[in-house]
Design a protein around this motif. Structure first.
Motif, PDB file in Angstrom:
ATOM      1  N   ASP A 313       0.863  -1.186   0.000  1.00  0.00           N
ATOM      2  CA  ASP A 313       0.000   0.000   0.000  1.00  0.00           C
ATOM      3  C   ASP A 313       0.898   1.233   0.000  1.00  0.00           C
ATOM      4  N   LEU A 314       0.981   1.929  -1.135  1.00  0.00           N
ATOM      5  CA  LEU A 314       1.891   3.074  -1.252  1.00  0.00           C
ATOM      6  C   LEU A 314       1.437   4.249  -0.384  1.00  0.00           C
ATOM      7  N   LYS A 315       0.131   4.446  -0.244  1.00  0.00           N
ATOM      8  CA  LYS A 315      -0.338   5.562   0.571  1.00  0.00           C
ATOM      9  C   LYS A 315       0.057   5.360   2.033  1.00  0.00           C
ATOM     10  N   ALA A 316      -0.148   4.149   2.561  1.00  0.00           N
ATOM     11  CA  ALA A 316       0.250   3.870   3.939  1.00  0.00           C
ATOM     12  C   ALA A 316       1.759   4.008   4.111  1.00  0.00           C
ATOM     13  N   LEU A 317       2.511   3.605   3.090  1.00  0.00           N
ATOM     14  CA  LEU A 317       3.969   3.721   3.153  1.00  0.00           C
ATOM     15  C   LEU A 317       4.382   5.191   3.228  1.00  0.00           C
ATOM     16  N   CYS A 318       3.776   6.040   2.418  1.00  0.00           N
ATOM     17  CA  CYS A 318       4.114   7.475   2.447  1.00  0.00           C
ATOM     18  C   CYS A 318       3.740   8.106   3.790  1.00  0.00           C
ATOM     19  N   GLU A 319       2.602   7.711   4.331  1.00  0.00           N
ATOM     20  CA  GLU A 319       2.189   8.272   5.619  1.00  0.00           C
ATOM     21  C   GLU A 319       3.167   7.880   6.724  1.00  0.00           C
ATOM     22  N   ASP A 320       3.649   6.625   6.713  1.00  0.00           N
ATOM     23  CA  ASP A 320       4.629   6.189   7.721  1.00  0.00           C
ATOM     24  C   ASP A 320       5.926   6.972   7.601  1.00  0.00           C
ATOM     25  N   LEU A 321       6.429   7.131   6.356  1.00  0.00           N
ATOM     26  CA  LEU A 321       7.695   7.848   6.172  1.00  0.00           C
ATOM     27  C   LEU A 321       7.552   9.326   6.511  1.00  0.00           C
ATOM     28  N   LEU A 322       6.361   9.890   6.304  1.00  0.00           N
ATOM     29  CA  LEU A 322       6.139  11.285   6.684  1.00  0.00           C
ATOM     30  C   LEU A 322       6.323  11.448   8.188  1.00  0.00           C
ATOM     31  N   GLN A 323       5.787  10.528   8.982  1.00  0.00           N
ATOM     32  CA  GLN A 323       5.941  10.606  10.437  1.00  0.00           C
ATOM     33  C   GLN A 323       7.398  10.428  10.860  1.00  0.00           C
ATOM     34  N   VAL A 324       8.119   9.554  10.173  1.00  0.00           N
ATOM     35  CA  VAL A 324       9.516   9.288  10.538  1.00  0.00           C
ATOM     36  C   VAL A 324      10.381  10.533  10.351  1.00  0.00           C
ATOM     37  N   HIS A 325      10.178  11.262   9.253  1.00  0.00           N
ATOM     38  CA  HIS A 325      11.055  12.394   8.919  1.00  0.00           C
ATOM     39  C   HIS A 325      10.461  13.743   9.323  1.00  0.00           C
ATOM     40  N   LEU A 326       9.309  13.728   9.962  1.00  0.00           N
ATOM     41  CA  LEU A 326       8.662  15.005  10.286  1.00  0.00           C
ATOM     42  C   LEU A 326       9.477  15.812  11.289  1.00  0.00           C
ATOM     43  N   ASP A 327      10.045  15.178  12.296  1.00  0.00           N
ATOM     44  CA  ASP A 327      10.816  15.917  13.302  1.00  0.00           C
ATOM     45  C   ASP A 327      12.035  16.579  12.691  1.00  0.00           C
ATOM     46  N   ALA A 328      12.775  15.854  11.814  1.00  0.00           N
ATOM     47  CA  ALA A 328      13.968  16.437  11.189  1.00  0.00           C
ATOM     48  C   ALA A 328      13.582  17.607  10.298  1.00  0.00           C
ATOM     49  N   ALA A 329      12.458  17.508   9.591  1.00  0.00           N
ATOM     50  CA  ALA A 329      12.020  18.611   8.732  1.00  0.00           C
ATOM     51  C   ALA A 329      11.553  19.796   9.572  1.00  0.00           C
ATOM     52  N   THR A 330      10.832  19.532  10.657  1.00  0.00           N
ATOM     53  CA  THR A 330      10.336  20.619  11.512  1.00  0.00           C
ATOM     54  C   THR A 330      11.481  21.378  12.157  1.00  0.00           C
ATOM     55  N   ASN A 358      15.366   7.014   1.679  1.00  0.00           N
ATOM     56  CA  ASN A 358      16.560   7.659   1.135  1.00  0.00           C
ATOM     57  C   ASN A 358      16.205   8.923   0.358  1.00  0.00           C
ATOM     58  N   LEU A 359      15.122   8.852  -0.425  1.00  0.00           N
ATOM     59  CA  LEU A 359      14.730  10.026  -1.197  1.00  0.00           C
ATOM     60  C   LEU A 359      14.309  11.173  -0.284  1.00  0.00           C
ATOM     61  N   VAL A 360      13.494  10.858   0.731  1.00  0.00           N
ATOM     62  CA  VAL A 360      13.054  11.921   1.657  1.00  0.00           C
ATOM     63  C   VAL A 360      14.235  12.449   2.457  1.00  0.00           C
ATOM     64  N   ASP A 361      15.129  11.562   2.900  1.00  0.00           N
ATOM     65  CA  ASP A 361      16.292  11.988   3.666  1.00  0.00           C
ATOM     66  C   ASP A 361      17.167  12.933   2.843  1.00  0.00           C
ATOM     67  N   ASN A 362      17.389  12.580   1.565  1.00  0.00           N
ATOM     68  CA  ASN A 362      18.164  13.460   0.680  1.00  0.00           C
ATOM     69  C   ASN A 362      17.480  14.813   0.517  1.00  0.00           C
ATOM     70  N   ALA A 363      16.160  14.774   0.290  1.00  0.00           N
ATOM     71  CA  ALA A 363      15.440  16.030   0.058  1.00  0.00           C
ATOM     72  C   ALA A 363      15.494  16.941   1.286  1.00  0.00           C
ATOM     73  N   VAL A 364      15.284  16.358   2.480  1.00  0.00           N
ATOM     74  CA  VAL A 364      15.330  17.166   3.704  1.00  0.00           C
ATOM     75  C   VAL A 364      16.747  17.670   3.956  1.00  0.00           C
ATOM     76  N   LYS A 365      17.735  16.844   3.647  1.00  0.00           N
ATOM     77  CA  LYS A 365      19.123  17.193   3.936  1.00  0.00           C
ATOM     78  C   LYS A 365      19.604  18.355   3.067  1.00  0.00           C
ATOM     79  N   TYR A 366      19.217  18.379   1.795  1.00  0.00           N
ATOM     80  CA  TYR A 366      19.758  19.383   0.875  1.00  0.00           C
ATOM     81  C   TYR A 366      18.822  20.546   0.617  1.00  0.00           C
TER      82      TYR A 366
END
Length: 455
Positions: A313-330, A358-366
């Motif tokens: 389920d791609l939508k559930a996968l995106c929602e999980d990764l959003l929660q994982v990287h939300l603190d670093a982005a905030t 990896n894609l989200v981590d790269n995007a947040v990092k740069y």
């Protein structure tokens, strides 16, 4: 393998020869059977002629009857054809005595074979009416084609065919040995090679029939050589990348060790905040690099082909990764958003999770502080997709092919990356029989990475 091939070739070539020999014997038998039927018809035709040849009784009762055979009947009898005339009780009246015997039970023509004097005779018997009364006529033919076939089958069919098969087996064995010689030489050439020798075999030195095999072997050697070279390059690059953070850790620890020795057994070493931050940064970089190297190794497309896929389920996968990287982005005031439509694909969930992470981590990092990063999934033109877009510095179009190579980083790029995020994602894309698509973001700013997926 070659021994089994020899056996198969010998069997395939000799079995038809044996079949032809048996077929030849069968035709000989059919021919003999047809001749035997003609013989029976001849015997049946002679029986009434002999009955008509009886023209009277002898002068005395003990004298044989008077027999006058027509020329056609006289010509029929020779050394291999004889006859006898008997009364209804089986008493010999005229002819060969050994043919006297039990008369037939009725007036029907009777055929049978009987051995006499070392010869098998074909005998026809029938009760006939003559001028002297009822007489049993017996006609025998010693040239029985069935007997001749039984004798000739050994000398004219089986023995010549056995000799032919033996000669053919020798000739075929020699020909097969000669024909397989290039394969034997190829086998020896491959066996003599060292494990490090993956050079191409000489295709021109092989017969035309073997060249496709040599060509396939050369392709295999090329793939294995490329694989080995890739592994050697990967190990060298990994060692080079690990050397820097490990050297930093070692330098910090050595400095603290010297300070501790200078302070004595009971002395204390005071660490400044910047020193602890450096140690933490070096540890994090080393840990991240080790984790990425492990992920890259596990995501190898060649080893994942045999693993079963499952519904993701791609939508559930995106929602999980959003929660994982939300603190670093905030923490950097980055607007991490989600545009997701329900969609499911067949794949490896943990690999797609690693790719998206990896894609989200790269995007947040740069992406600069205050920027925007958006996760997307859904259907586009009837095809499922995962997508991460940012408004950071982006990647020049000329560099987009190279950023997918391991340990490559765009010149002048800041941050603490090690050039493995996008290569890991690309390797995971290959596992799913697709590839990453890199484009500029909205308004020509940033980078948009899209992964098309089959539903």
């Amino acid at each position: 393998m070659l021994s089994g091939l020899r056996r198969r070739l010998l069997v395939m070539l000799l079995v038809p020869l044996v079949g032809l020999a048996l077929l030849n014997a069968w035709f000989d038998y059919r021919s003999a059977d047809n001749v035997a039927l003609q013989q029976d018809r001849q015997l049946a035709a002679v029986v009434p002629l002999l009955a008509d040849s009886v023209i009277g009784e002898g002068l005395l009762k003990t004298d044989p009857p008077v027999v006058l055979m027509p020329p056609a009947a006289a010509e029929f009898f020779d050394g291999q054809r004889v006859f006898a005339l008997t009364d209804p009780d089986g008493k010999l009246l005229f002819g060969e005595g050994w043919l006297a015997g039990l008369p037939p039970p009725d007036d029907e023509l009777e055929f049978h074979s009987e051995e006499n004097g070392g010869t098998t005779w074909r005998i026809a018997r029938q009760r006939q009416q003559t001028v002297i009364g009822p007489v049993v006529v017996a006609v025998a033919d010693g040239s029985d084609p069935r007997q001749q076939w039984a004798r000739s089958i050994l000398f004219k069919v089986l023995l010549p065919n056995l000799v032919l098969i033996a000669a053919a087996a020798f000739a075929v064995g020699w020909a097969v040995e000669r024909a397989l010689k290039p394969l034997l030489e190829l086998k020896d050439a491959v066996e003599r090679r060292s494990p490090r020798d993956l050079g191409a075999l000489d295709e021109a030195a092989s017969p035309e029939e073997v060249r496709p095999l040599v060509r396939s072997l050369n392709q295999l050697f090329g793939l294995v050589n490329a694989q080995a070279e890739s592994q050697r390059r990967f190990i060298a690059d990994a060692a080079h990348q690990l050397r820097t953070p490990l050297a930093g850790l070692q330098a910090q620890v050595e400095a603290w060790a010297q300070a501790a020795h200078s302070a004595g057994r009971e002395g204390r070493v005071e660490l400044r905040a910047d020193q602890v931050d450096k140690l933490r940064g070096a540890t994090r970089r080393t840990s991240q690099l080790a984790n990425q190297l492990l992920a890259l190794s596990r995501a190898d497309a060649r080893t994942m082909e045999a693993q079963p896929r499952q519904r993701v389920d791609l939508k559930a996968l995106c929602e999980d990764l959003l929660q994982v990287h939300l603190d670093a982005a905030t923490a950097r005031r980055i607007d991490l958003g989600l545009e997701a439509e329900p969609v499911q694909v067949m794949g490896h969930e943990w690999l797609l999770r690693e790719l998206l992470s990896n894609l989200v981590d790269n995007a947040v990092k740069y992406t600069p502080d205050g920027g925007t990063v958006t996760l997307r999934c859904g259907l586009r033109a009837g095809q499922a997709f995962l997508e991460v877009e940012d408004d950071g510095p982006g990647v020049p179009e000329a560099e987009r092919g190279r950023v997918l190579e391991r340990f490559y980083r765009v010149q002048g790029t800041g941050g603490e990356g090690n050039g493995l995020g996008l290569p890991i994602a690309q390797e995971i894309a290959r596992v799913h029989h697709t590839q990453l698509e890199l484009r500029s973001g909205a308004g020509g700013r940033g980078l948009r990475v899209t992964l098309p997926l089959a539903i």
